[in-house]
Design an enzyme around this catalytic site. Structure first.
Site, short mmCIF file in Angstrom:
data_model
loop_
_atom_site.label_atom_id
_atom_site.label_comp_id
_atom_site.label_asym_id
_atom_site.label_seq_id
_atom_site.Cartn_x
_atom_site.Cartn_y
_atom_site.Cartn_z
N GLY A 642 34.57 55.77 33.53
CA GLY A 642 35.27 54.96 32.55
C GLY A 642 34.33 54.54 31.44
CB SER A 643 33.67 54.83 28.30
OG SER A 643 34.82 55.43 27.75
N GLY A 644 34.06 51.79 27.67
CA GLY A 644 34.64 50.74 26.85
C GLY A 644 33.80 50.51 25.61
CG ASP A 645 35.45 48.33 22.48
OD1 ASP A 645 35.70 49.54 22.31
OD2 ASP A 645 36.28 47.41 22.32
CB SER A 646 30.35 46.23 25.94
OG SER A 646 31.01 46.31 27.19
N GLY A 647 30.08 49.46 26.86
CA GLY A 647 29.29 50.32 27.74
C GLY A 647 30.16 51.27 28.53
CD GLU A 648 28.83 56.06 28.79
OE1 GLU A 648 29.17 56.90 27.94
OE2 GLU A 648 27.85 56.22 29.57
CE LYS A 667 31.45 45.93 31.97
NZ LYS A 667 32.29 44.71 32.07
CG ASP A 760 41.89 39.76 31.40
OD1 ASP A 760 43.11 39.97 31.27
OD2 ASP A 760 41.02 40.58 31.07
#
Length: 1005
Positions: A642-648, A667, A760
């Site tokens: 998985g990946s996102g704005d701040s990292g993988e 992470k 959240d």
């Protein structure tokens, strides 16, 4: 003797036929004669009737050999009936016999004046009997076999030149059942001579086929029958499949089935099994030939089934007989040592002679030699071998926990699969070393001897491995939780010390370590001791004020409890009357409280308090207090998941010395981050590190040294809950879904008890392991609400959708455990809807306005009424009326203990969201449709877009037509998956309810 009336003299043609009798041959192979007149010298002894019919003639041929025949030639007189009967013939077990007749017959046209009375055929008969009947047989007893005609007949001209025209005819007789039989010839007016008669039967001869011996077999009674014969394996052979052959009516073997194979120690040679010669062997029965003995082995005698190993050679238990014999290996070579304090690294090379095997391993023998190398002893259990002491595959070893200033002798043995079979001692390489100076080991046992108001007396034991003379002990002490601010030390030369100058009534932490000339060892485990409290001295007035204060406090506390009981409607639903409890339990009394589903008995989490990392003056202190640093070299990343704005987010393994690798999720912060991003990123780890609960994701540690920044957690095989449910749509029972919700609720109860607000909570932030245990995750950073009406709470990790957030949190930015309860209700809806998106395709603005107007999500298809009611209670507009997580878990426990309460499914009775109604077309418009959603849009909104073509092919062009569909209509479209059928029908049911209640009154919850 003159010939009888009407007869021609037979001598005229008997002489010409004499040579024919000599042509009679013996029975062919496979034929057994019962009667052969060619071998009879003289009269055959047959009976004739009447007397003037057949004549027995004895003559000689041209070689002057006697020959006997029966002749008849009464061609001048009509109505001839002359019989010639053989003697009684024993059957000898035959079911069918054959009669071979050799005869001559004169052409009627060659004899004048006999055209009306002369015949050129005769009849053949037979009669069965169990004994010889003598002359008492009657014509009527005989059964006709056939009428026989000659292929060739002779004339008077043939007699003149002595040319013989011999006829041979064969007829079968049977089936026979009695012990014997007669044959009879009937003459009806022919000029005929019987030269010979051979009666025989056929049999299949004895033979050996496929190493099976088949005895001779008599043919069957019918011309088409096959007689099955089972063979016997020849000597030194055994059946592979039962050997059989079939004997045909012609005496031939047909259709071989099965076979025999030579036994172990024997091979096939010319239909026999012969013993293997010396130096050869055969280990198993079969078609294979004997094989030569493998290297370093021999056979002691013929017919060997295995070859014996030569002297000093062996064969392991699992080695096949075809493998060569091997021997133990020689000693390893080039053994070297590298001493580092009280540990040593040993390395060596494989033996020069592996003994003919490749399964070489190594064993290490450690001997401690305090006085001399000739007087050694075993090292003891405290010595540590890495990776292990025996069955080493690699040619290296680390030996640790040795004593300082000590002589050691290490033996490295090379062993293989036959080392245990050899009586000889194992060969080993030897190295002798002396350890260096080292610090003492850790002080293990420390205890409190006495505690006063300002002093504490301690007592401890000497380290197990002093590694020299202990010069002194160092006692480190400090007030609890104030180590980073200041601590003090005290020296002692014995294992006892008194620490003075302490504060009364204060909890202190003590640690002890030993020091030698090589340095200090590690501090012992911390021990907490609380000093004595000072004795208070109060006057009477002070005591009175204290009593009044206590009484006032009790009164205030009592009033608060009464107030809380009156205003907390949800508590009353659980604690007051049985009538209120039926709301969740369908009239059943609640069960007693029991342990959470995911906790082992007797292991409930200890209550504690959550510490916000941002409140620490030093940002890194929170990380050091609540997390464990992991060396980056111990982490092996295998793939990105998985990946996102701040990292993988990656999947990998955490290497643990002496143990198996642990699968983990990693992470990692992307390169180019700022220091603030790094601090916020690691703040999440500081939060996770404070939690210890089976339904909260477990933190393994962090990597912060250098430029790396990684958070390492346990790996959850099934990923996020929403994706997992969508992948397995309709595959779980209601009880399994409630169990998942119970796990999420237990985790949130734990967080609520700590005072932590998640903010959240959603199915995407719940992870599922291989045992379907759900764990709460994603403890992100602070969230900021933008001014945009479609806004979501944002973090550096992304946005949190409005549809999971409580109304008061959206309106007033007020987050609490009650707002987490609202989110939990949405998670319940997601689980029961198998990952359906809450509020479908509505915008955030429409969601906010619909919720404010009182709309609540309807029950998913098949949702039990009790669960939907619990959702509605979680979505109460007044947050004070929402249940607490402890109460939610109690309700779920009660439902699990009473499965019958989950049978009643909820009906859709809530009002539809006005925004949703406005965004749809006029459903009452029939098939004409309106100006809103299409059938394809509707299918996409419920994630069933794959069935667009199915609905189009079925003629459903508008939602007005879709509303009239039932379960049979859905199945008729070719939708076979039960979960998809339920989802489509549930959405249709929801639209119907929304349509019927669009004009109805709305109510707020």
């Amino acid at each position: 003797m003159a010939p009888a009336r009407g007869r021609l003299p037979p001598a005229l043609w008997v002489v010409t036929a004499a040579a024919a009798a000599a042509t009679c041959v013996s029975a062919a192979r496979g034929e057994v004669n019962l009667l052969d007149t060619s071998t009879i010298h003289g009269d055959w002894g047959w009976l004739t009737y009447p007397a003037h019919g057949w004549d027995s003639i004895n003559e000689v041929d041209e070689s002057f050999q006697p020959i006997h025949t029966y002749q008849v030639c009464n061609v001048m007189s009509p109505n001839q009936n002359n019989w010639l009967r053989t003697s009684w013939v024993p059957r000898d077990g035959a079911r069918r016999v054959y009669a071979e007749i050799k005869f001559t017959l004169r052409d009627c046209n060659s004899m004048p004046g006999v055209l009306g009375t002369c015949k050129e055929t005769f009849n053949l008969y037979y009669l069965e009997s169990d004994r010889d009947l003598g002359a008492s047989t009657q014509e009527s007893q005989f059964l006709k076999i056939d009428t026989i005609a000659a292929d060739e007949s002779f004339t008077g001209a043939d007699l003149g030149v002595r040319r013989l025209k011999l006829n041979t005819e064969v007829r079968s007789v049977g089936p026979l059942s009695k012990r014997g039989f007669y044959l009879a010839f009937q003459d009806i007016g022919a000029c005929l001579a019987i030269l010979s008669l051979r009666i025989y039967y056929k049999k299949c001869p004895a033979m050996v086929r496929n190493l099976a011996a088949f005895s001779e077999a008599v043919t069957g009674a019918d011309s088409s029958s096959l007689v099955e014969v089972r063979g016997q394996c020849v000597r030194h052979s055994e059946e592979r499949d039962t050997p059989k052959m079939y004997c045909s009516a012609e005496g031939e073997w047909l259709v071989p089935i099965g076979k025999c194979v030579c036994s172990a120690g024997y091979e096939e040679r010319r239909d026999a099994c012969v013993a293997c010669e010396l130096g050869f062997y055969k280990s198993a029965p079969g078609d294979q030939l004997c094989a030569r003995c493998p290297p370093h082995s021999h056979s002691a005698a013929p017919a060997a089934q295995a070859c014996h190993c030569d002297l000093s050679y062996y064969r392991a238990a699992l080695d096949p007989p075809s493998s060569a014999c091997t021997r133990p290996p020689s000693a390893p070579v080039n053994l070297i040592s590298s001493v580092n304090g009280t540990s040593v690294t040993l390395e060596w090379a494989p033996p020069l002679d592996p003994g003919g095997r490749s399964d070489i391993t190594y064993n290490a023998v450690c001997r401690r030699c305090p006085w001399a190398l000739s007087r050694c002893e075993a090292c003891g259990s405290g010595t540590r071998f890495v990776p292990q002491q025996t069955s080493l595959v690699q040619a290296s070893l680390l030996v640790a926990n040795l004593l300082a200033h000590m002589n050691y002798s290490f033996w490295i043995e090379a062993v293989n699969g036959v080392s245990d079979l050899s009586p000889e001692p194992r060969r080993a390489a030897v190295v002798n070393i002396t350890t260096n100076q080292a610090a003492p080991s850790q002080v293990v046992v420390i205890r409190q001897e006495r505690a006063g108001q300002t002093s504490v007396s301690l007592l401890w034991q000497e380290p197990e491995q002093p590694n020299g003379i202990i010069l002194e002990y160092e006692i480190k002490y400090y007030e609890k939780d104030k180590e980073m601010q200041s601590y003090s030390t005290l020296k002692a030369v014995t294992t006892r010390a008194t620490v003075s100058g302490l504060k009364p009534g204060t909890r202190y932490v003590f640690q002890v370590r030993a020091r030698t000339s090589a340095g200090c060892g590690r501090f012992s485990q911390a021990m907490e001791v609380e000093t004595g409290k000072p004795r208070p001295r109060y006057d009477t007035r002070t005591i009175v004020w204290i009593c009044l204060t206590l009484i006032t406090g009790l009164v205030v506390l009592l009033l608060l409890l009464i107030c809380k009981k009156r205003h907390c409607g949800y508590s009353k639903a659980f604690q007051d009357s049985d009538e209120e409890k039926m709301h969740y339990q369908n009239g059943q009394a609640p069960p007693p409280v029991f342990l959470p589903l995911h906790h082992p008995p007797g292991k409930l989490p200890e209550p504690q308090f959550y510490a916000e990392p941002h409140t620490y003056e030093e940002p890194g202190r929170a990380g050091r207090s609540f997390t464990r640093e992991i060396e980056a070299s111990r982490i092996h990343i295998e793939k990105i998941i998985g990946s996102g704005d701040s990292g993988e987010v990656c999947y990998g393994r955490l290497r643990v010395p002496g143990q198996r690798d642990v699968p983990v999720a990693i992470k990692a912060l992307k390169a180019g981050y700022t220091e603030r991003q790094r601090r916020d990123f690691l703040s999440e780890a500081s939060i996770m590190g404070q939690f210890d609960h089976p339904n909260i994701i477990r933190l393994e540690g962090v990597v912060t040294r250098g430029r790396l920044a990684m958070i390492v957690t346990e790996y959850m095989e099934n990923g996020s809950l929403d994706t997992f449910l969508r992948t397995h749509d309709g595959q779980f029972t209601i009880m399994q879904l409630v169990g998942m919700l119970r796990g999420v609720g237990a985790g949130m109860r734990y967080l609520s008890d700590l005072g932590y607000v998640h903010r959240d909570l959603a199915a995407r932030n719940v992870l599922v392991d291989s045992n379907l245990v759900c764990k709460v995750s994603d403890f992100g950073l602070s969230r900021v609400l933008e001014d945009d009406p479609d806004a979501a709470y944002t973090t550096t990790g992304g946005k949190i959708p409005i549809r999971w957030t409580a109304p008061e949190a959206i309106a007033f930015r007020t987050f609490s455990s009650a707002s987490d309860v609202w989110s939990f209700g949405v998670v319940m809806w997601e689980v029961l809807a198998y990952g359906e998106r809450p509020y479908w395709n509505m915008t955030n603005r429409d969601v906010i306005s619909s919720v404010e107007e009182g709309y609540r999500l309807p029950a998913p298809m098949g949702c039990p009424h009790a669960l939907h009611q619990l959702m509605l209670d979680c979505w109460h507009k007044d947050r004070a009326q929402r249940p607490r997580f402890s109460q939610i878990v109690s309700v779920l426990d009660a439902l699990i203990r009473s499965p019958e309460s989950l049978r009643a499914t909820a009906t859709v009775s809530r009002c539809p969201p006005p925004a949703f109604v406005r965004s749809c077309f006029d459903l009452r418009g029939g098939s004409g449709g309106g100006g809103g959603l299409t059938v394809g849009d509707w299918l996409d909104s419920i994630r069933m877009g794959r069935y667009r073509d199915h609905f189009a092919a079925g003629g459903y062009s508008s939602l007005g037509m879709v509303l009239r569909m039932n379960a049979q209509d859905v199945r008729a479209l070719g939708i076979t998956l039960m979960g998809h059928q339920k989802k489509i029908l549930g959405s249709i049911q929801t639209m119907r309810a929304q349509l019927t209640s669009t004009q109805g009154p709305r109510r707020h919850l």
